[in-house]
Design an enzyme around this catalytic site. Structure first.
Site, PDB file in Angstrom:
ATOM      1  N   THR A  82      -6.356  -0.106  10.763  1.00 20.26           N
ATOM      2  CA  THR A  82      -6.989  -1.352  10.330  1.00 20.26           C
ATOM      3  C   THR A  82      -8.350  -1.505  10.989  1.00 20.26           C
ATOM      4  O   THR A  82      -8.557  -1.082  12.139  1.00 20.26           O
ATOM      5  CB  THR A  82      -6.119  -2.569  10.689  1.00 20.26           C
ATOM      6  OG1 THR A  82      -6.844  -3.776  10.405  1.00 20.26           O
ATOM      7  CG2 THR A  82      -5.747  -2.570  12.165  1.00 20.26           C
ATOM      8  N   ASN A 103      -9.471  -5.650   3.709  1.00 15.84           N
ATOM      9  CA  ASN A 103      -8.674  -6.348   2.707  1.00 15.84           C
ATOM     10  C   ASN A 103      -8.404  -5.463   1.497  1.00 15.84           C
ATOM     11  O   ASN A 103      -9.332  -4.929   0.886  1.00 15.84           O
ATOM     12  CB  ASN A 103      -9.415  -7.613   2.251  1.00 15.84           C
ATOM     13  CG  ASN A 103      -9.649  -8.573   3.406  1.00 15.84           C
ATOM     14  OD1 ASN A 103      -8.735  -9.228   3.885  1.00 15.84           O
ATOM     15  ND2 ASN A 103     -10.891  -8.638   3.863  1.00 15.84           N
ATOM     16  N   VAL A 133       0.830  -1.207   0.000  1.00 13.84           N
ATOM     17  CA  VAL A 133       0.000   0.000   0.000  1.00 13.84           C
ATOM     18  C   VAL A 133       0.862   1.254   0.000  1.00 13.84           C
ATOM     19  O   VAL A 133       0.596   2.207  -0.742  1.00 13.84           O
ATOM     20  CB  VAL A 133      -0.948  -0.005   1.219  1.00 13.84           C
ATOM     21  CG1 VAL A 133      -1.757   1.278   1.269  1.00 13.84           C
ATOM     22  CG2 VAL A 133      -1.885  -1.208   1.159  1.00 13.84           C
ATOM     23  N   PHE A 141       2.910   3.999   7.170  1.00 13.79           N
ATOM     24  CA  PHE A 141       2.522   2.630   6.834  1.00 13.79           C
ATOM     25  C   PHE A 141       3.418   1.594   7.499  1.00 13.79           C
ATOM     26  O   PHE A 141       3.116   0.404   7.437  1.00 13.79           O
ATOM     27  CB  PHE A 141       2.588   2.411   5.312  1.00 13.79           C
ATOM     28  CG  PHE A 141       1.697   3.317   4.525  1.00 13.79           C
ATOM     29  CD1 PHE A 141       0.391   2.968   4.257  1.00 13.79           C
ATOM     30  CD2 PHE A 141       2.161   4.539   4.067  1.00 13.79           C
ATOM     31  CE1 PHE A 141      -0.442   3.806   3.539  1.00 13.79           C
ATOM     32  CE2 PHE A 141       1.342   5.394   3.356  1.00 13.79           C
ATOM     33  CZ  PHE A 141       0.033   5.028   3.086  1.00 13.79           C
ATOM     34  N   TYR A 196      -2.090  -7.784  16.948  1.00 18.98           N
ATOM     35  CA  TYR A 196      -1.964  -6.865  15.817  1.00 18.98           C
ATOM     36  C   TYR A 196      -3.015  -5.766  15.902  1.00 18.98           C
ATOM     37  O   TYR A 196      -2.704  -4.568  15.872  1.00 18.98           O
ATOM     38  CB  TYR A 196      -2.098  -7.625  14.495  1.00 18.98           C
ATOM     39  CG  TYR A 196      -2.343  -6.703  13.315  1.00 18.98           C
ATOM     40  CD1 TYR A 196      -1.388  -5.766  12.934  1.00 18.98           C
ATOM     41  CD2 TYR A 196      -3.536  -6.770  12.594  1.00 18.98           C
ATOM     42  CE1 TYR A 196      -1.623  -4.910  11.866  1.00 18.98           C
ATOM     43  CE2 TYR A 196      -3.775  -5.925  11.520  1.00 18.98           C
ATOM     44  CZ  TYR A 196      -2.816  -4.992  11.168  1.00 18.98           C
ATOM     45  OH  TYR A 196      -3.048  -4.147  10.116  1.00 18.98           O
ATOM     46  N   ARG A 218     -16.060 -10.923   3.471  1.00 19.81           N
ATOM     47  CA  ARG A 218     -15.087  -9.876   3.781  1.00 19.81           C
ATOM     48  C   ARG A 218     -15.207  -8.709   2.802  1.00 19.81           C
ATOM     49  O   ARG A 218     -15.638  -8.861   1.672  1.00 19.81           O
ATOM     50  CB  ARG A 218     -13.649 -10.440   3.714  1.00 19.81           C
ATOM     51  CG  ARG A 218     -13.355 -11.513   4.745  1.00 19.81           C
ATOM     52  CD  ARG A 218     -13.321 -10.934   6.142  1.00 19.81           C
ATOM     53  NE  ARG A 218     -13.000 -11.929   7.163  1.00 19.81           N
ATOM     54  CZ  ARG A 218     -13.895 -12.570   7.892  1.00 19.81           C
ATOM     55  NH1 ARG A 218     -15.191 -12.365   7.684  1.00 19.81           N
ATOM     56  NH2 ARG A 218     -13.526 -13.429   8.817  1.00 19.81           N
ATOM     57  N   SER A 220       2.267  -6.678  10.392  1.00 14.62           N
ATOM     58  CA  SER A 220       0.837  -6.763  10.090  1.00 14.62           C
ATOM     59  C   SER A 220       0.287  -8.176   9.933  1.00 14.62           C
ATOM     60  O   SER A 220      -0.790  -8.352   9.377  1.00 14.62           O
ATOM     61  CB  SER A 220       0.541  -5.973   8.814  1.00 14.62           C
ATOM     62  OG  SER A 220       1.267  -6.505   7.715  1.00 14.62           O
ATOM     63  N   ALA A 276       4.731  -0.966   9.689  1.00 15.28           N
ATOM     64  CA  ALA A 276       4.154  -1.751  10.788  1.00 15.28           C
ATOM     65  C   ALA A 276       4.312  -3.233  10.496  1.00 15.28           C
ATOM     66  O   ALA A 276       4.412  -3.643   9.336  1.00 15.28           O
ATOM     67  CB  ALA A 276       2.665  -1.425  10.968  1.00 15.28           C
ATOM     68  N   ARG A 322     -10.909 -21.293  11.508  1.00 14.92           N
ATOM     69  CA  ARG A 322      -9.824 -20.702  12.273  1.00 14.92           C
ATOM     70  C   ARG A 322     -10.422 -19.902  13.425  1.00 14.92           C
ATOM     71  O   ARG A 322     -11.429 -19.217  13.257  1.00 14.92           O
ATOM     72  CB  ARG A 322      -8.975 -19.784  11.397  1.00 14.92           C
ATOM     73  CG  ARG A 322      -8.219 -20.519  10.318  1.00 14.92           C
ATOM     74  CD  ARG A 322      -7.410 -19.577   9.462  1.00 14.92           C
ATOM     75  NE  ARG A 322      -8.249 -18.596   8.769  1.00 14.92           N
ATOM     76  CZ  ARG A 322      -7.820 -17.837   7.771  1.00 14.92           C
ATOM     77  NH1 ARG A 322      -6.573 -17.934   7.356  1.00 14.92           N
ATOM     78  NH2 ARG A 322      -8.633 -16.972   7.188  1.00 14.92           N
TER      79      ARG A 322
END
Length: 342
Positions: A124, A177, A14, A80, A148, A231, A84, A82, A291
């Site tokens: 996020t 996403n 990104v 940006f 996170y 999502r 992740s 980080a 999950r």
């Protein structure tokens, strides 16, 4: 009017696309990235590149004024840099507190010292955790389910305090996403690649490229139309445009939080079907157990971004997002097999 901007993490997916958008808008750009997950070749031509951690930002921000005179070296920072990976954050939480929280604290200190008073933060929607309502508004409860998301929420709290106490103008952009690829007017093509890869669209494309035998579907018994998780997906170019609009919308003393999304969610099986359609590959799938911590629906409300930023996604169709990602993935495969590198 052109400006000078520092993009931390600008060698990542990104960040590199945002840096390209800034350059194409006529701005000067410096990218700061330690290349731990980014790629030097992703830094767009025309950007100054400095290899280093976000904790090294002070030496850049303390440089000579951006446009002569007595002003700061940079007009704003777009942040940006980080760690992740959700799964990694569970087993290595200390890394996420150090990189995401500690790194941003050092950045805020450096910005304050250098007089740089505008920040756009890539946050996020994982800050919300298990949503109580969908689409998720910005005033929804924040209860992240992993380190996170918790580290990103802690950064948002730090930024809010900086705005209130020291007059910082800041915008946090929360999204789920990101996918697709970006081809700039100069011919630059920037797309998604991670090592290891954990995102659904590039994983399904790996099956089409023969890198994987099948795609795993983690649970097909969710309370959704086809039993798989739904999502929100946003095209990376739309996301980049939101960051540039955020620079304009930022106001001194305010921490503006905006969700970004296309307004519609897509299920795991919708993504797989779309990849089959775009690539012409059958894409075998195998069902695996759920999950832990995967909610059935995660879709963000972008109403505030429309009102405050004037932002509206121009590439909301899943087929277009997948087609751009597929073109980038095939291009990388061609360069790799011909010896041209990734």
């Amino acid at each position: 009017m052109s400006g000078r901007y520092l993009v931390t993490g600008g060698a990542g997916y990104v960040g590199s696309v945002v840096a390209a958008h800034l350059l194409e808008a006529g701005h000067r750009v410096t990218v700061l990235d330690d290349l731990s997950t980014g790629f030097r070749e992703a830094v767009p031509a025309g950007a100054e590149f400095v290899e280093g951690r976000v904790q090294d930002a002070a030496r850049l921000l303390d440089g000579p004024p951006a446009a002569g005179g007595d002003g700061p070296a940079y007009d704003a920072v777009l942040h940006f840099a980080a760690s992740s990976q959700v799964g990694e954050s569970v087993v290595r939480p200390e890394k996420y507190w150090s990189n995401n929280v500690g790194g941003t604290m050092a950045l805020l200190d450096a910005m304050r010292g250098a007089g740089v008073r505008t920040l756009v933060f890539s946050s996020t929607a994982a800050t919300y955790g298990e949503p109580e309502e969908v689409p998720i508004p910005e005033d929804a409860p924040t209860a992240p389910t992993n380190p996170y998301g918790a580290s990103k929420l802690a950064v948002d709290h730090m930024i809010a305090g900086e705005c209130a106490a020291h007059g910082l103008a800041a915008v946090s952009l929360r999204y789920f996403n990101v996918a697709g690829a970006y081809r700039g007017p100069s011919g630059t093509v920037l797309g998604e690649r991670h090592d290891p890869e954990s995102h659904l669209i590039p994983l399904v494309l790996d099956v089409a490229l023969g890198r994987r035998e099948a795609i795993s579907v983690y649970g097909d018994d969710y309370p959704t139309p086809d039993g798989t998780c739904v999502r929100d997906y946003i095209h990376v170019a739309d996301l980049a445009e939101a960051h540039l609009l955020a620079l304009v919308a930022a106001e001194a003393g305010e921490h503006l939080v905006c969700n970004l999304g296309n307004g519609n969610g897509f299920s795991v099986r919708e993504v797989i079907r779309t990849v089959r359609e775009v690539t012409g590959h059958p894409i075998p799938e195998k069902v695996a157990p759920r999950r832990g911590g995967d909610p059935a629906f995660l879709v963000a409300s972008a109403d505030r971004a429309r009102r405050r930023l004037g932002w509206r996604p121009s590439r909301p169709e899943l087929k277009d997002i997948v087609a751009d990602a597929w073109a980038f993935a095939r291009g990388r495969e061609t360069r790799s097999t011909s010896g041209g590198g990734a």
